[in-house]
Design an enzyme around this catalytic site. Structure first.
Site, PDB file in Angstrom:
ATOM      1  N   TYR A   1       8.699   4.993  -1.254  1.00  0.00           N
ATOM      2  CA  TYR A   1       7.276   5.311  -1.141  1.00  0.00           C
ATOM      3  C   TYR A   1       6.546   4.958  -2.425  1.00  0.00           C
ATOM      4  O   TYR A   1       7.016   5.236  -3.527  1.00  0.00           O
ATOM      5  CB  TYR A   1       7.086   6.800  -0.823  1.00  0.00           C
ATOM      6  CG  TYR A   1       7.843   7.198   0.424  1.00  0.00           C
ATOM      7  CD1 TYR A   1       7.377   6.858   1.682  1.00  0.00           C
ATOM      8  CD2 TYR A   1       9.056   7.882   0.325  1.00  0.00           C
ATOM      9  CE1 TYR A   1       8.088   7.198   2.822  1.00  0.00           C
ATOM     10  CE2 TYR A   1       9.770   8.223   1.454  1.00  0.00           C
ATOM     11  CZ  TYR A   1       9.280   7.878   2.706  1.00  0.00           C
ATOM     12  OH  TYR A   1       9.996   8.210   3.818  1.00  0.00           O
ATOM     13  N   ASP A   2       5.377   4.343  -2.256  1.00  0.00           N
ATOM     14  CA  ASP A   2       4.573   3.941  -3.408  1.00  0.00           C
ATOM     15  C   ASP A   2       3.536   4.985  -3.799  1.00  0.00           C
ATOM     16  O   ASP A   2       3.088   5.010  -4.939  1.00  0.00           O
ATOM     17  CB  ASP A   2       3.822   2.633  -3.109  1.00  0.00           C
ATOM     18  CG  ASP A   2       4.768   1.472  -2.913  1.00  0.00           C
ATOM     19  OD1 ASP A   2       5.830   1.461  -3.559  1.00  0.00           O
ATOM     20  OD2 ASP A   2       4.434   0.575  -2.120  1.00  0.00           O
TER      21      ASP A   2
END
Length: 147
Positions: A4-5
């Site tokens: 996840y960014d």
């Protein structure tokens, strides 16, 4: 976490509870930012502007770069009026200064209900007779402990 960014945190009850920081919140946010993750903060509390929230977040030793990481209900209302509605009239504000400050940041003039009503308690019949500035085109309501 690697997949996840972006991470979005609610503030009250997640990062702090009242005046007390929640153990581990600061370390968690710092670790995510050190990993290059995008971190944002959201709140439905309109009492403060985004700039004021930067100070509050820093007071809890939570890392933050700037106010662009914050989405508050006051900012959302001001942004909606300016960019979606193309609003050009005055706003009547029932709430704390966070709403007024965000409206000002968006170039929207506001009138404080508290100041207009001289910060005193009014009965419903009195309020119904009250004359509001004719240049007011919207009422923005947030938490107001004095209204």
């Amino acid at each position: 976490v690697e997949d996840y960014d972006t991470f979005i945190f609610d503030c009250d009850g997640v990062l702090w509870r009242g005046a007390d920081k929640i153990p581990g919140a600061s370390d968690t946010v710092k670790k995510l930012m050190d990993m290059g993750k995008n971190v944002y903060f959201v709140t439905n509390n309109s009492t403060k502007s985004r700039k004021q929230y930067v100070s509050k977040i820093q007071k809890h030793a939570i890392p933050i770069k700037d106010s662009t990481q914050i989405l508050s209900s006051a900012f959302a209302a001001a942004s909606y009026l300016k960019h979606v509605r193309k609003f050009e009239k005055k706003a009547l504000v029932i709430g704390h200064e966070g709403i007024e400050l965000e409206l000002k940041e968006h170039g929207i003039e506001s009138v404080s209900a508290g100041a207009m009503l001289q910060n005193k308690q009014w009965t419903i019949p009195e309020l119904l007779k009250f004359k509001v500035d004719p240049d007011v085109g919207v009422v923005v309501v947030g938490m107001d402990l004095e209204f």
